[in-house]
Every structure is written in structure tokens, then in C-alpha cells.
Enzyme design. Structure first.
Site: not given
Length: 660
Positions: A13, A537, A539
Site C-alpha cells: 500500500y 484525519d 481515524h
């Protein structure tokens, strides 16, 4: 050709900084034997913003490559023949847009469009639950997914227009049963949406099922994870046969790619991550009947920062040694007939199917997202797991047991052990965007966007209008902006309130509650903590766990979810009269966003409010943040949330001039 000659698609990735730099990285990886590409896009691209957006500040090129228009996509794949490439694109809310860009670049290369192979992730449900890169409400988001699938089935027969992505559910705390159930419930919503749209003839619906792929997680519990994948396959076969009447067993095959677990990677003794990654890879390759079709591995140092090309090479070589040196691929399934495996598989499958039925009773996965049911379940499961790690019930080698270690030569120079992104990348991207806009035909752009706006208000499939936007030179932010006008935006439930009260009442937590109560009495009011997520962000797992534990400890917690500007966070801190601001940043943008929050607090007359920061923050950056005025910095090595909150109480006392 033998099975040994045809292992799974091997990927890492990757993507960062600029399209040109990412292109060079892809070429190097392909030259080393990588057999497919897995493209990481930066957060502005994933959430539909151009590099010049105020919300993109500090985020451009950090966790992936910025793609603002067709010119960027050309540069990303320059010299890489897309007709012969298997490309996975981790993109969700703007998946239709990125697939359209990819198709046009392939056309420009002279590729046979019907020969294109690869996958767009395109699973928006897990974005509401874990990664946070959603844009639109669930209904319109499902419409975009439906349109993309219908288009791909007709025009791109070898392309997987969606992979139902349970990977991030495990990252957000899902247990195996939840991971399987929520992924299956999402797949049901997608298939129902395509069927009910009328865009695919009933006799062709099996082709839709055959183009659905999955992207899963594999943790370190080898047997459980392998059985989870077998349960996935059994349930998918059952659901597609019984619910949708697909009789062709090839179309019902459970096809999945895997990224092994990043949640379990540790900052402490990071060399242990190598054996974790290897064990997790074995769980999805040893069993031939449940073997992944594509595997991508994280790097050993991802808990420290952005991996370097050498770190990615190490992960690629692990796959190659397994595939080409071992005899793994020479035998039938090694676990066929195992009573242990069969029993565990049945246990997971039965419990997951029961949860799918429960979600059906709630009105389906969209209703379960909107009500907050799914998010609350994940936050609670994650809180339970964290508590078990802190208590020592779950052992993490090098973290809560066997912490003694020799000096690590791999991290002796920690600042050189990770890749960094040049701060100039953002300015370059903004300048490139200005040049792109200046060179295009403004009237063609307006006409394409007007068409998109008009068709978005109808049931029409939006892919043709999107392709017209690509060819006219429309940007990512412009395409998404028009759809924001028509569809509106969405803020997903945080799940924090429903999960509060789940902490195990250990002696450490009881003592923390006493400490919080004493500080509140000394300061004259209940302690109030603002937990903020600046930038793009999404997460939010760590922020949610801090918020849950802080409430369990007696704090009053202000948590408004993800995607806030520094100005919004500072304004909330002042309006709520908080004692402390806790910022969570995992995208690498801490050196820009955190000082901006500090500056906004000073401008608002709240310079005395202590600010603490948590995230994947290298030591040099942590020193810089403390020098800028941050009271404390927490990284993955600080796994004890209760201890983190002790430190926050001490900082609140210090700021309030009350004896610690």
C-alpha cells in the site's frame, strides 16, 4: 502453469508526496517483483477537497498521493501500462471520480478498457464506523456505489467496482463475529441497492454478485483468523444463493484481498512486528480453500511513522519467500477435515448470521449506521480490548510483558528510520492546481459541472456525467462540491456515549476517579476535557477510547467527532470553558495543525489551557511540539489510557496552580 507459478497478487500500500514521486516508487516496487499496485490517496483526495482547501492544510501528500485532476492521474501512472496492471485504489466517497480518472488515463494510453483489472474500495459504510473519510449521507452514498457497480458490470467486466471492506472494522475494535456480520450486512445493502435501482437486468444480476470483492483484516490470532475467513466464505455462499438466487458457484465465490493487521503493530520493540506480520500472512495463505487473492503487508515501522521504500521491500520479500521458497502452494488444503477448524468456523458463521438478522430487524445497515448502533458496538468492543491489554489479560509482547530489551539498531537513529514528507509538497500542489485551472477551458468546466448538478437531482447514473467532468478538467474538489450542494453532508454518530461505563473497575481506575474528584474539588468544578480531531484525519479510535475512559473516570468530556479546523477546536474550548484540550492526529500533520490550535487558543485569550497531543509522532517532532507549548505528547507506546489520564489531571492542576 502450476499453482506455485501463480501466487496471489502481491502489493504494498503506497503513495505519498506527489504523483511523480509516487510513480517513481511504484516503478521501483514493480521492478522488485511486486505484481500489482495498491494506491494510497491523501486525505484531501479521499474526502473530496483540493489542495487549496482550508481543511487540506497540513494534510497534502501525508498519508497518500494527492490527486486533484486528470493531470495528476496521468503523472501517477506515467509509463505504467494500465491494461496489464492489477490496481487497487483505496478510495471511498469519491470512488466514482477516481475510477473515471483511471479510465480516462487508460484510454489515453490506448488500453482496451474492457481489459482493465483492479478494484475500487468504494465501501462507504465502514467510513462512518472507522476511517471517517465519508462525505455524503448514507442514502446518496449508496446511490453513488450503485451507479458505479452498474456502470462497471456493463463497461468494465474485469474490474471489481467495490470491495466490502471489513479491514477497518477490526482496526476499530470489531471482534471476528462483528467483522463478518457488518461486512455481510453492508454487502446486502449494496446488492439490494443495485437490484432495486433497475439498472441491471434480473438475468444479469449474478454478474453483479460475481464482481463483489472483499478486503479483510488478519490479526495475530492465527486459528481464529483463518476460521473467520472460512466463515466469510460459507456465509457469502449462503446469502448469495438463498437471498439472491445465484446458482453459479463461480459467481458465488468469496473473493478477497487482505491487508494484515496494523492495529497490533507496536512502537515498543517494533522489530516484533515482523513476526506478527508473518503470522498474520500465514492465516490467509496456508489454507488453500480460503486463500486470499491479493495480499498487502504493512511495514515493521508503521507505528513509528511513514515507512521508507526499504521497509516496504522487506514486506514484499516476506511474501516472495513464502510463495517461491516454501512448499506452501504445492498441496491441497492443509486444514480440510480438522475438527478444531470446522467447529470454530461454524461458531463464527452462526453467530455472524444471527447478527446479520439483528441488523435486518433494525432496518438494514444504513439504519444501523444512522441510529448509532453499529458505531456504539465497535467503540464498546474496542474499549473492552484496551482494558484487557492494560490489565494484562491480553499479552502484547514487548509492551505489557517482556518489555526488557537490548538496544535496537533498527531504531538507533529514529529520525532516519521513517520517511518524511517535504513541507513544500503542499505549496507545490496548490501551485500546480492554479496552473491547471488557468490552462483549461472554463466554459467546458462550467458545462460539465452544470450537467453533473442536474443529473444528480435525478435517478440517472452519474458515471457518464462524471467522465465528462474528467475530460473537461474539473478538479476533485469541484466534482465533490457540486454533489455536496445536491446531496448535503453528514456527521456520523461517535458511539462514545453508548460505550461509556464499559471500563473494568480496576484499582487503577478507582484511584484515577478519586484523583479526578480531588482535582475537581480543588478547582471548584468538575474537570472538563475537550477531545479534538483537527484536519481530515478520520481515524478516531484512539480519540474515542480516551473520551470513553475519561467519562468513566469522572471527567466531563466534549467530543464533537472528526474533521474540525484548529479555529473550530479553539472556539469550542473557549465556549465550553474546558480545563484541557486533547488533540489526536494520526495523519502526520501534527507539526502544522497543533501549533495552529495553540495560536488560535492564544488569540482567543485561552493560552493557559494546557494542550496534550496523541498520535504517531516521532521523537524529534514530539520535542518540537513541547517547545511550541504542548504540555504532553503521547504515542502508541503509551498504551495505558488510565496513566495518560493521570498525566492530564496533573497538567490541569499545574495550569490551575493547584498542587499536584
Amino acid at each position: 502453469m502450476t499453482e506455485r507459478d501463480r501466487p496471489w497478487v502481491m502489493r504494498t500500500y503506497a503513495g505519498h508526496s506527489t504523483p511523480a514521486e509516487s510513480n517513481a516508487l511504484y516503478r521501483r516496487n514493480l521492478a522488485k517483483g511486486q505484481t500489482g499496485l495498491s494506491v494510497a490517496f491523501d486525505l484531501p483526495t479521499q474526502t473530496g477537497y483540493d489542495p487549496d482547501s482550508v481543511l487540506a492544510r497540513g494534510e497534502v501528500g501525508k498519508v497518500g498521493v494527492p490527486i486533484a485532476h486528470l493531470g495528476d492521474m496521468r503523472a501517477l501512472f506515467d509509463g505504467i501500462p494500465l491494461e496489464r496492471m492489477n490496481t487497487s485504489m483505496t478510495i471511498n466517497a469519491p470512488a466514482m471520480w477516481l475510477l473515471a480518472l483511471y479510465r480516462v488515463v487508460a484510454e489515453e494510453q490506448g488500453a482496451d478498457i474492457r481489459a482493465l483489472t483492479g478494484t475500487t474500495q468504494n465501501d462507504i459504510v465502514k467510513e462512518y464506523l472507522s476511517r471517517g473519510t465519508y462525505v455524503f449521507p448514507p442514502g446518496p452514498s449508496l446511490r453513488l456505489i450503485t451507479d458505479t457497480i452498474a456502470y462497471a458490470v456493463a463497461e468494465l467486466p474485469k474490474w471489481n467496482p467495490i470491495n466490502i471492506c471489513s479491514y477497518h472494522l477490526q482496526e476499530a475494535g470489531a471482534q471476528p463475529v462483528q467483522e463478518v456480520a457488518y461486512a455481510m450486512a453492508t454487502a446486502i445493502a449494496v446488492l439490494d441497492g443495485v437490484r432495486d435501482s433497475g439498472q441491471v437486468a434480473p438475468e444479469d444480476f449474478g454478474q453483479v454478485v460475481g464482481r463483489i470483492s472483499f478486503f479483510v483484516n488478519a490479526g495475530v490470532r492465527f486459528v481464529e483468523e483463518m476460521c473467520k475467513l472460512r466463515a466469510f466464505a460459507e456465509l457469502w455462499d449462503r446469502i448469495t444463493r438463498e437471498r439472491y438466487g445465484v446458482t453459479d458457484d463461480k459467481l458465488r465465490r468469496f473473493r478477497y484481498g487482505v491487508q494484515v493487521n496494523s492495529l497490533g503493530l507496536t512502537e515498543a520493540q517494533p522489530e516484533n512486528n515482523v513476526q506478527r506480520i508473518l503470522l498474520e500472512m500465514l492465516a490467509v495463505t496456508l489454507s488453500k480453500d480460503a486463500r486470499a487473492r491479493a495480499v498487502q503487508l504493512p511495514a515493521w515501522n508503521e507505528a513509528l511513522g511513514l515507512p521508507r521504500p526499504w521497509d516496504q521491500q522487506w514486506s514484499l520479500r516476506m511474501q516472495q519467500v513464502l510463495a517461491y521458497e516454501s512448499d506452501l502452494l504445492e498441496y491441497p488444503d492443509l486444514f480440510a477435515g480438522s475438527k478444531v477448524v470446522e467447529a470454530k468456523t461454524a461458531e463464527i458463521a452462526e453467530a455472524a448470521y444471527a447478527e446479520v438478522e439483528r441488523i435486518d430487524d433494525l432496518g438494514g445497515v444504513v439504519a444501523a449506521v444512522e441510529s448509532g448502533y453499529l458505531k456504539a458496538q465497535l467503540v464498546a468492543a474496542h474499549a473492552e480490548r484496551r482494558a484487557r491489554i492494560e490489565s494484562g489479560e491480553i499479552v502484547v509482547v514487548g509492551v505489557n510483558k517482556f518489555a526488557e530489551t537490548e538496544p535496537n539498531p533498527l531504531t538507533a537513529d529514529l529520525d532516519a528510520a521513517i520517511q518524511t514528507v517535504d513541507p513544500a509538497v503542499e505549496a507545490q500542489a496548490v501551485q500546480s492546481l492554479k496552473e491547471w485551472k488557468a490552462a483549461r477551458d472554463a466554459s467546458a468546466v462550467k458545462a460539465a459541472l452544470d450537467r453533473l448538478r442536474q443529473e444528480a437531482a435525478t435517478p440517472a447514473n452519474l458515471m457518464d456525467a462524471t467522465l465528462a467532468c474528467v475530460r473537461a478538467g474539473v478538479t476533485t474538489g469541484e466534482w465533490t462540491g457540486v454533489l455536496r450542494e445536491v446531496f448535503g453532508e453528514f456527521r456520523a454518530p461517535t458511539g462514545v456515549s453508548a460505550a461509556t461505563g464499559t471500563a473494568i473497575p480496576t484499582s487503577e481506575l478507582v484511584e484515577l476517579r478519586r484523583e479526578v474528584d480531588r482535582a475537581a474539588a480543588d478547582l471548584g468544578r468538575r474537570l472538563r476535557l475537550l477531545v479534538g480531531k483537527p484536519g481530515l484525519d478520520g481515524h478516531s479510535n484512539g480519540a474515542e477510547q480516551i473520551a470513553v475512559r475519561a467519562r468513566d473516570a469522572g471527567f466531563e468530556v466534549v467530543y464533537q467527532g472528526i474533521r474540525l479546523t484548529p479555529a473550530q477546536i479553539a472556539a469550542a474550548a473557549v465556549a465550553e470553558d474546558v480545563h484541557c484540550v486533547g488533540l489526536s492526529v494520526l495523519s502526520g500533520s501534527h507539526l502544522q495543525l497543533v501549533p495552529e490550535v495553540l495560536a488560535e487558543l492564544r488569540a482567543a485569550g485561552a493560552a493557559g489551557v494546557p494542550v496534550v497531543v496523541g498520535g504517531i509522532i516521532p521523537d524529534a517532532d514530539a520535542r518540537a511540539l513541547r517547545e511550541a507549548g504542548v504540555a504532553a505528547v503521547f504515542t502508541p507506546k503509551d498504551f495505558g489510557i488510565t496513566q495518560i489520564l493521570h498525566t492530564i489531571v496533573a497538567e490541569i492542576r499545574r495550569a490551575g496552580s493547584v498542587a499536584v
